[in-house]
Design an enzyme around this catalytic site. Structure first.
Site, PDB file in Angstrom:
ATOM      1  N   SER A 251       0.844  -1.197  -0.284  1.00 55.19           N
ATOM      2  CA  SER A 251       0.164   0.074  -0.088  1.00 55.19           C
ATOM      3  C   SER A 251       0.666   1.144   0.128  1.00 55.19           C
ATOM      4  O   SER A 251       1.650   1.197   0.420  1.00 55.19           O
ATOM      5  CB  SER A 251      -1.278   0.310   1.601  1.00 55.19           C
ATOM      6  N   LYS A 252       0.102   2.294  -0.904  1.00 51.44           N
ATOM      7  CA  LYS A 252       0.944   3.780  -0.314  1.00 51.44           C
ATOM      8  C   LYS A 252       1.051   4.121   0.992  1.00 51.44           C
ATOM      9  O   LYS A 252       2.463   4.505   0.996  1.00 51.44           O
ATOM     10  CB  LYS A 252       0.273   4.783  -1.424  1.00 51.44           C
ATOM     11  N   ARG A 253       0.402   3.938   1.682  1.00 49.00           N
ATOM     12  CA  ARG A 253       0.715   4.072   3.050  1.00 49.00           C
ATOM     13  C   ARG A 253       1.778   3.739   3.823  1.00 49.00           C
ATOM     14  O   ARG A 253       2.430   4.832   4.270  1.00 49.00           O
ATOM     15  CB  ARG A 253      -0.966   4.328   3.334  1.00 49.00           C
ATOM     16  N   GLY A 256       4.947   3.287   0.709  1.00 50.91           N
ATOM     17  CA  GLY A 256       5.917   4.313  -0.051  1.00 50.91           C
ATOM     18  C   GLY A 256       6.395   4.180  -1.651  1.00 50.91           C
ATOM     19  O   GLY A 256       5.006   3.490  -1.542  1.00 50.91           O
TER      20      GLY A 256
END
Ligand code: GLU
Length: 492
Positions: A251-253, A256
Site C-alpha cells: 500500500s501507498k500508505r 511509500g
C-alpha cells in the site's frame, strides 16, 4: 453476438477502472496489464474508465500520474470514459432499480452518507424502519426535501444464495441474508462506487471484469445490481493481492514510493522489463519461462494460469527493487537493439548533467549495455566518455596488478603515446598496435593494458579497451595518458 448472449460467448470487452486518488500503484498497473493482455490475446476491446466520482478524494495530479504511468508502459486502449461525465446515466439506472421496488430511500441521517456500517451487535445489515417505509411516506418525505440515501433492497429471509464462478478463484457463494442493504446513491445524490461501476459496466457492455482480489466480496453486491438492471452479469476474474515481504498488502500508505510505477521508471526500468516482472506477479506461463517479450506473454496469457496465492514483491529498506525485477531489466537491456536502447538512456545522462550528442551516445551504448542493470546506472558507468577532465583517481591503480611497478607503468604509458600518435583509432588497428607494443616491452597484454585503461577511463573496471579508445578518440586518449604519466612521476 447479441448482448443477451452470455458474457463468455461475446467478443471480450474489458476495462481498467482506476480511481484517481494517488499515483499509479504497481498493483493497478498489473491490473491494467492483465486486462490489456486478455483483450489483446482474445482480439477484444480495452476500455479505460476513470472512476472519478469521489470528488473529495480525486485530484488532477492523480489523473495526470495515472496517464503518465500508462503512457510510459506503452500499452494502448481503445475507448476512454470518465465516470464523472456519466452521472445522469448512473442516476437513471438507480431510479430504474428503485422503480422496480428493488431499492428504497433511507432517510436516517446517521447512515445516510455511507454504504457499509457496523454496530456493536455485529454487522449492520439494514434499518428496518426505512426498509419497510411505505411508498407514500417515502415519496412524501422525499418531496419535502428530506435528504436520503438510496439502498438496495437485498432479498432477505428467502434463503437466497448469491453465486458466481470466478475466473481465478473458482466457485464463490454467499447468503443474500448476509449482505447489507448497500447504498446506490448517497444523500448528496452522488452514485456509490458499486452503482456507478455496475451501471457503467452494463452500459459499456463489459464482458469480463478483471480486477484486484480486494473486490472479490463486492461482487455479490454487483450481482444484485446487474440483476436489478436486468442484464447478464459479466464474467469475473480477481487477481491475487500484491504483498510486501512481511505479507502485508502493498500500500501507498505503508510502503511509500516502492509501490509507485514512476519509481521504477525513474530508476531506469525499461517498460518491457517492468511489464514482464508484473506479469510474473500472479501469473506464469507454466513452463519455467521468466524472461519474456510482450508478444510471447500476450500469446501465452490466459486467466487459467493466474494463481490464487498472494504475490510477494521483494524489497528491503536498502533496496527498493525486487531482485527478479532488476535481473529481468538487465536481460531486457541486453536484448534491446542499440538504436532503441540509446535514446532510452539519454534522459538519464541529461539528468546527471551530461548532454551527449545522439551519435556519441549511440557509440557508447554497446560498450555499457552489459555493465548496467538499470538505465539509471548508465551515467556512472560511462561518465569518462563525456567528462572533459577525469575525476582524480589513485595513481597506484595505474600500476599493473600482476608483478608490476611504477617504472613498468611509466614505460607502458610512454611507449603507448608514441604508438598511438600514428595508429588509426579503430578497434582492429588499436588491438594490433597495443598488443605489438606490449610484446615490444616484453610484457603480457594484461599487464600493458592496465595502465592504459586506467589512464583513459580513470578506473580498472571499464568497458572493452579498444572500443572505448576508439570512441574517446586520439586527442583525448593521448591527453589522459600524458596526465597519467605526470601522476605516476609525482609518486616519485
Ligand atoms: N475504481 C475501482 C478501484 O480502483 C475499480 C474496481 C473495479 O475494477 O471494479 O479499485
Amino acid at each position: 453476438m447479441p448482448d443477451s448472449a452470455p458474457a463468455s460467448a461475446r467478443t471480450p470487452r474489458v476495462r481498467f477502472a482506476p480511481s484517481p486518488t494517488g499515483f499509479l500503484h504497481v498493483g493497478s498497473a498489473r491490473t491494467f496489464i492483465f486486462n490489456w493482455l486478455y483483450a489483446r490475446h482474445n482480439h477484444g476491446t480495452m476500455v479505460l474508465r476513470l472512476d472519478d466520482t469521489d470528488v473529495e478524494r480525486n485530484t488532477d495530479a492523480s489523473v495526470q500520474s495515472i496517464f503518465e504511468g500508462l503512457r510510459w508502459l506503452g500499452l494502448d486502449w481503445d475507448e476512454e470514459y470518465k465516470q464523472s461525465e456519466r452521472l445522469a446515466l448512473h442516476r437513471r439506472q438507480a431510479e430504474a432499480i428503485f422503480a422496480k421496488g428493488l431499492a428504497y430511500r433511507d432517510f436516517t441521517p446517521a447512515h445516510a452518507d455511507s454504504g457499509e456500517q457496523s454496530s456493536a451487535q455485529g454487522a449492520w445489515l439494514f434499518n428496518p424502519g426505512m426498509r419497510e417505509l411505505s411508498r407514500e411516506e417515502s415519496d412524501r418525505r422525499a418531496a419535502a426535501g428530506e435528504p436520503f440515501a438510496l439502498r438496495y433492497r437485498v432479498p432477505r429471509g428467502q434463503g437466497r444464495t448469491l453465486s458466481f464462478t470466478d475466473g481465478v478463484y473458482g466457485e464463490q457463494s454467499k447468503l443474500a441474508d448476509e449482505v447489507e442493504d448497500f447504498a446506490l446513491l448517497r444523500s448528496d445524490g452522488m452514485p456509490t462506487y458499486h452503482l456507478a461501476s455496475c451501471a457503467d459496466d452494463a452500459d459499456l457492455r463489459i464482458t469480463h471484469i478483471i480486477r484486484g482480489q480486494d473486490h472479490l466480496t463486492n461482487t455479490f453486491k454487483h450481482l444484485l445490481i446487474f440483476e436489478g438492471l436486468g442484464v447478464q452479469p459479466p464474467q469475473f476474474a480477481h487477481l491475487p493481492l500484491l504483498v510486501a515481504p512481511d505479507g502485508a498488502k502493498l500500500s501507498k500508505r505503508r510502503h511509500g514510493p516502492v509501490v509507485s510505477v514512476t519509481t521504477y521508471r525513474d530508476a531506469g526500468f525499461l517498460p518491457r522489463a517492468f511489464i514482464n516482472f508484473l506479469c510474473l506477479l500472479g501469473w506464469s506461463p507454466k513452463d519455467d519461462r521468466e524472461f519474456m517479450a510482450l508478444d510471447e506473454i500476450r500469446s501465452a496469457f490466459t486467466l487459467e494460469n493466474v494463481n490464487r496465492s498472494n504475490a510477494v514483491v521483494n524489497f528491503t529498506e536498502e533496496d527498493p527493487f525486487d531482485p527478479k525485477a532488476v535481473w529481468l531489466n538487465a536481460e531486457h537491456i541486453r536484448a534491446l537493439a542499440v538504436a532503441e536502447l540509446s535514446p532510452s538512456l539519454a534522459p538519464f545522462f541529461e539528468q546527471a548533467g551530461f548532454h551527449p550528442l545522439p551519435e556519441k551516445l549511440l557509440a557508447v551504448t554497446p560498450l555499457i549495455r552489459e555493465r548496467i542493470k538499470l538505465l539509471g546506472e548508465a551515467p556512472a558507468a560511462a561518465d569518462f566518455f563525456f567528462l572533459p577532465q577525469l575525476a582524480p583517481y589513485d595513481p597506484v591503480e595505474l600500476i599493473p596488478s600482476k608483478g608490476g611497478d611504477a617504472a613498468m607503468a611509466l614505460r607502458v604509458l610512454q611507449h603507448a603515446q608514441e604508438v598511438l600518435a600514428t595508429t588509426p583509432f579503430d578497434h582492429d588497428s588499436l588491438d594490433q598496435a597495443l598488443r605489438a607494443a606490449a610484446s615490444h616491452l616484453g610484457l603480457k597484454a594484461g599487464q600493458a593494458f592496465q595502465p592504459i585503461r586506467v589512464a583513459v577511463c580513470g578506473r580498472k573496471n571499464a568497458p572493452p579497451l579498444f572500443e572505448t579508445m576508439a570512441v574517446l578518440g586520439r586527442e583525448l586518449c593521448l591527453a589522459r595518458i600524458r596526465q597519467a604519466e605526470e601522476c605516476l612521476q609525482s609518486l616519485g
